[in-house]
Design a protein around this motif. Structure first.
Motif, short mmCIF file in Angstrom:
data_model
loop_
_atom_site.label_atom_id
_atom_site.label_comp_id
_atom_site.label_asym_id
_atom_site.label_seq_id
_atom_site.Cartn_x
_atom_site.Cartn_y
_atom_site.Cartn_z
N PRO A 161 -13.32 -13.20 33.60
CA PRO A 161 -12.69 -14.16 32.69
C PRO A 161 -13.30 -15.54 32.85
O PRO A 161 -13.73 -15.93 33.94
CB PRO A 161 -11.22 -14.14 33.15
CG PRO A 161 -11.30 -13.78 34.60
CD PRO A 161 -12.47 -12.87 34.76
N ILE A 162 -13.33 -16.28 31.77
CA ILE A 162 -13.92 -17.62 31.80
C ILE A 162 -12.99 -18.59 32.53
O ILE A 162 -11.76 -18.43 32.54
CB ILE A 162 -14.19 -18.10 30.35
CG1 ILE A 162 -15.06 -19.36 30.36
CG2 ILE A 162 -12.90 -18.34 29.60
CD1 ILE A 162 -15.52 -19.80 28.99
N ASP A 163 -13.60 -19.59 33.16
CA ASP A 163 -12.90 -20.71 33.82
C ASP A 163 -11.98 -20.25 34.95
O ASP A 163 -10.97 -20.92 35.24
CB ASP A 163 -12.09 -21.51 32.79
CG ASP A 163 -12.98 -22.22 31.78
OD1 ASP A 163 -14.12 -22.56 32.14
OD2 ASP A 163 -12.54 -22.40 30.63
N ARG A 164 -12.30 -19.14 35.58
CA ARG A 164 -11.54 -18.68 36.75
C ARG A 164 -12.50 -18.54 37.92
O ARG A 164 -13.47 -17.78 37.85
CB ARG A 164 -10.88 -17.32 36.46
CG ARG A 164 -9.78 -17.37 35.42
CD ARG A 164 -8.52 -18.02 35.98
NE ARG A 164 -8.00 -17.31 37.14
CZ ARG A 164 -7.20 -16.25 37.07
NH1 ARG A 164 -6.84 -15.76 35.88
NH2 ARG A 164 -6.77 -15.67 38.16
N THR A 206 -13.00 -14.33 27.29
CA THR A 206 -11.77 -15.12 27.34
C THR A 206 -10.74 -14.36 28.16
O THR A 206 -10.86 -13.15 28.39
CB THR A 206 -11.23 -15.38 25.93
OG1 THR A 206 -10.87 -14.13 25.33
CG2 THR A 206 -12.28 -16.07 25.07
N GLN A 207 -9.71 -15.06 28.59
CA GLN A 207 -8.69 -14.42 29.42
C GLN A 207 -8.01 -13.27 28.68
O GLN A 207 -7.76 -12.20 29.27
CB GLN A 207 -7.64 -15.46 29.83
CG GLN A 207 -6.61 -14.95 30.83
CD GLN A 207 -7.21 -14.63 32.18
OE1 GLN A 207 -8.15 -15.28 32.62
NE2 GLN A 207 -6.69 -13.62 32.84
N GLN A 258 -8.15 -9.33 29.93
CA GLN A 258 -6.95 -8.56 30.25
C GLN A 258 -6.86 -7.29 29.41
O GLN A 258 -6.45 -6.23 29.91
CB GLN A 258 -5.70 -9.43 30.04
CG GLN A 258 -5.55 -10.55 31.06
CD GLN A 258 -5.40 -10.04 32.48
OE1 GLN A 258 -4.89 -8.95 32.71
NE2 GLN A 258 -5.85 -10.83 33.45
N ALA A 259 -7.25 -7.38 28.14
CA ALA A 259 -7.23 -6.19 27.28
C ALA A 259 -8.22 -5.14 27.79
O ALA A 259 -7.94 -3.94 27.74
CB ALA A 259 -7.56 -6.58 25.84
N TRP A 260 -9.37 -5.58 28.26
CA TRP A 260 -10.35 -4.63 28.82
C TRP A 260 -9.85 -4.05 30.14
O TRP A 260 -10.02 -2.85 30.41
CB TRP A 260 -11.67 -5.35 29.03
CG TRP A 260 -12.65 -4.57 29.86
CD1 TRP A 260 -13.48 -3.57 29.44
CD2 TRP A 260 -12.88 -4.73 31.27
NE1 TRP A 260 -14.22 -3.10 30.50
CE2 TRP A 260 -13.86 -3.79 31.63
CE3 TRP A 260 -12.35 -5.57 32.25
CZ2 TRP A 260 -14.34 -3.67 32.94
CZ3 TRP A 260 -12.82 -5.46 33.55
CH2 TRP A 260 -13.79 -4.52 33.89
N LEU A 261 -9.24 -4.89 30.98
CA LEU A 261 -8.81 -4.45 32.30
C LEU A 261 -7.76 -3.36 32.23
O LEU A 261 -7.73 -2.46 33.09
CB LEU A 261 -8.28 -5.66 33.08
CG LEU A 261 -8.07 -5.49 34.59
CD1 LEU A 261 -9.40 -5.19 35.27
CD2 LEU A 261 -7.43 -6.75 35.17
N GLY A 316 -6.82 -4.65 42.01
CA GLY A 316 -5.82 -4.09 41.09
C GLY A 316 -4.63 -5.02 40.93
O GLY A 316 -4.74 -6.25 41.07
N GLN A 317 -3.46 -4.43 40.70
CA GLN A 317 -2.26 -5.23 40.46
C GLN A 317 -1.84 -6.05 41.67
O GLN A 317 -1.21 -7.10 41.52
CB GLN A 317 -1.13 -4.31 40.02
CG GLN A 317 -1.36 -3.67 38.65
CD GLN A 317 -0.17 -2.83 38.21
OE1 GLN A 317 0.78 -2.61 38.98
NE2 GLN A 317 -0.19 -2.37 36.97
#
Length: 285
Positions: free
Chosen positions: A174-177, A244-245, A249-252, A132-133
């Protein structure tokens, strides 16, 4: 002649089948191109030895075939030949093992900035837990597993209250993480495998295993169980969505935490009608 010809055809046919084969590795979607390189190196070394041995056998069958007047020569040992064969074999084995050891060291050395997620396998479905956060996963224990808490998150651990629970849903990354994947099996042995990621590991009940990778290509990829886990093994499939990032984030933001799911379960339980037996006892009173 027939035997020698068959051996030559097997060698030539094997090489031709590889060059024109319709079955190739899936396009890679992570940083583990090292694994493909290691597999290819092993393949070419063993393939070369395979072809050489077959052609040598064909030569021997043809050259030393039975002919009138020929007598076999008995030579019980040849020290020079034995040393050559031992040395060449040792070099070949070392050439196959050394790259694997290097890749394995990279495979278990997780970057410091990797995000931890958890994959839980049970007959016959995948479940996931994301931090989470606070960026950290809370404790879990199989003794806490229940219908309201399918992943066994410790309800007394404050770090687990904001964990994101995905029970039977798609895993999104997310990509590239870089991601460290913690693997846990609740019932029997499973194996979480996404072919395009080239990374997999057994999930052993009672212990936590892991691997790490970095998604390098967006898309939807199928997750499979690569360890026979019962009659429903073939149906134990899921999906991993690399985004994409911004999309991630919008989904999360729209996902519910462990605390929110627990509160919703308690409200549903409180508002549910009493069981048939309880209603009968109330009517009797």
């Amino acid at each position: 002649m027939a035997v020698a010809l068959i051996l030559v055809l097997v060698a030539v046919g094997s090489v031709a089948f590889h060059l024109w084969s319709p079955w190739w590795s899936t396009p890679i979607a992570s940083n583990w191109g090292y694994i493909d390189d290691t597999i290819n190196l092993t393949f070419w070394i063993t393939g070369f030895v395979f072809v050489v041995i077959l052609l040598f056998m064909a030569y021997c069958v043809l050259r030393f075939r039975t002919r009138p007047g020929n007598r076999a020569h008995y030579e019980p040992e040849n020290k020079r030949l034995e040393w050559w064969l031992t040395g060449i074999t040792a070099i070949g084995v070392a050439a196959m093992l050394a790259p694997g050891l290097v890749v394995w060291n990279q495979f278990i050395t997780v970057p410091r900035d990797a995000t931890e997620i958890e994959v839980v396998g049970q007959q016959w479905r995948w479940s996931y837990r994301l931090p989470g956060q606070d960026g950290r996963l809370g404790r879990s224990d199989v003794r806490h597993v229940s219908a309201e808490n399918p992943l066994g998150v410790d309800p007394t651990d404050p770090q687990g209250q904001d964990d994101i629970i995905l029970d039977g849903e798609d895993l999104r990354l997310p990509i590239d993480r870089p991601v460290r994947v913690l693997l846990r099996g609740i019932d029997v042995l499973h194996n979480f495998y996404v072919p395009e990621f080239r990374a997999k590991m057994d999930m052993i009940p009672g212990s936590i295993t892991y691997f790490w990778f970095t998604p390098t290509r967006t898309g939807t990829f199928e997750a499979l169980c690569a360890e026979l886990c019962g009659v429903g093994h073939a149906a134990m499939r899921g999906r991993v969505v690399v985004q994409t990032q911004a999309e991630y984030q919008a989904w999360l933001v729209g996902q519910r935490t462990f605390a929110e799911l627990g509160a919703a379960a308690r409200r549903a339980q409180a508002s549910a009608p009493p069981p048939e037996r309880d209603r009968y006892e109330e009517a009797s009173r």
